[in-house]
Design a protein around this motif. Sequence first.
Motif, PDB file in Angstrom:
ATOM      1  N   ASP A 134     -23.391 -76.794  78.937  1.00 12.70           N
ATOM      2  CA  ASP A 134     -22.159 -77.480  78.546  1.00 12.70           C
ATOM      3  C   ASP A 134     -22.309 -78.115  77.162  1.00 12.70           C
ATOM      4  O   ASP A 134     -21.384 -78.079  76.341  1.00 12.70           O
ATOM      5  CB  ASP A 134     -21.799 -78.550  79.580  1.00 12.70           C
ATOM      6  N   ARG A 135     -23.472 -78.676  76.919  1.00  9.73           N
ATOM      7  CA  ARG A 135     -23.702 -79.288  75.613  1.00  9.73           C
ATOM      8  C   ARG A 135     -23.732 -78.227  74.511  1.00  9.73           C
ATOM      9  O   ARG A 135     -23.193 -78.436  73.418  1.00  9.73           O
ATOM     10  CB  ARG A 135     -25.024 -80.067  75.638  1.00  9.73           C
ATOM     11  N   PHE A 136     -24.323 -77.077  74.797  1.00 12.98           N
ATOM     12  CA  PHE A 136     -24.349 -75.997  73.810  1.00 12.98           C
ATOM     13  C   PHE A 136     -22.946 -75.455  73.549  1.00 12.98           C
ATOM     14  O   PHE A 136     -22.633 -75.040  72.424  1.00 12.98           O
ATOM     15  CB  PHE A 136     -25.265 -74.877  74.294  1.00 12.98           C
ATOM     16  N   GLU A 137     -22.081 -75.448  74.537  1.00 15.94           N
ATOM     17  CA  GLU A 137     -20.694 -75.015  74.326  1.00 15.94           C
ATOM     18  C   GLU A 137     -19.920 -76.030  73.490  1.00 15.94           C
ATOM     19  O   GLU A 137     -19.038 -75.645  72.712  1.00 15.94           O
ATOM     20  CB  GLU A 137     -20.009 -74.804  75.675  1.00 15.94           C
ATOM     21  N   GLU A 138     -20.234 -77.288  73.627  1.00 15.78           N
ATOM     22  CA  GLU A 138     -19.543 -78.305  72.835  1.00 15.78           C
ATOM     23  C   GLU A 138     -19.824 -78.144  71.343  1.00 15.78           C
ATOM     24  O   GLU A 138     -18.939 -78.392  70.518  1.00 15.78           O
ATOM     25  CB  GLU A 138     -19.975 -79.699  73.304  1.00 15.78           C
ATOM     26  N   VAL A 139     -21.001 -77.702  71.002  1.00 20.18           N
ATOM     27  CA  VAL A 139     -21.346 -77.521  69.586  1.00 20.18           C
ATOM     28  C   VAL A 139     -21.153 -76.066  69.144  1.00 20.18           C
ATOM     29  O   VAL A 139     -21.614 -75.678  68.061  1.00 20.18           O
ATOM     30  CB  VAL A 139     -22.798 -77.966  69.334  1.00 20.18           C
TER      31      VAL A 139
END
Length: 309
Positions: A134-139
């Motif tokens: 999820d964090r990688f999708e945010e960036v």
Amino acid sequence: MAGALPARAVRRDVGRTDRRGRPLRVVGLHPGPRLIHPLQPCPIVPGTTAHGSLPRAGGEAPRPPPAAPPPPAGPAPPPTASAESSGEAEADPREVARAIVLRQLSASAKSRRQLEDKLADRNVPEDVAREVLDRFEEVNLVDDRAYAGMFVRSRAETRRLSRSALRRELAQRGITGEIADEALEQRSDDDELRDAHVLVRKKLPAAVDPSDRKERDRLTRRLVSMLGRKGYPPGLAFAVVKEELGALESSAEEFASEESAGDEFAGDEFSTGGFPGDGFSGDEYAAGRSTVGGRDRPDPDGAHVWDTP
């Protein structure tokens, strides 16, 4: 005391040395001491030390030799298997998952489903994997929409797959629904038809005999199967193969007819009148003679010579 040296002998030998200045040792119980060569072994005499020297005054025992120094401290022993397992267990699972995802993305672009499978293979907990992705999708380091568009363009240019084959490969990577439909809109019916013709032309032989029906059927089945493996429907595949085979056969027939027409033209020129203005006919040229000035002139060496006036 039995075995003790006479005092006279001991007093007489105290302070005596050899040529090199080394003290002489007293051996035996006779009044006169016996000199021992310094290089010869000396037996232990009662009342003396193991080194052959006399005991110290007052009966004090000789001091023992110094102890050997302790061995130098070496490198620390490697950790045992239990210590290593405990270290891995103490590592932060989020840091482990983040390192795995970065290593996979640095090799090539991947969808979220592919990264989830990689994390599951490394025994990363499911909740930790979801949080990291999820964090990688945010960036925008993980973007299924951008990955699907790139994947369709790449496969269409390199392998010329149909839309149905591309949809199956996207589903294997976890991309379905609206994202897959949007990516496949880059391909049209005309694109698929053009790619099918290109694939068939690459596999066609240099020439096809139209009269060999068995060979034509075998070639048709092979080309249609090739298009089917790339996802093209049977109707489109048969139509493209039939069109390409017909074009190849027609070009072969045209080439054969042009060759036969050229042979007939050459035969007519040499069989009847020969070349215009050469002064002899084709029959006379074939017989090896020519007519110059109304007279037959045979060629003596049998070569066809064109006489010029």
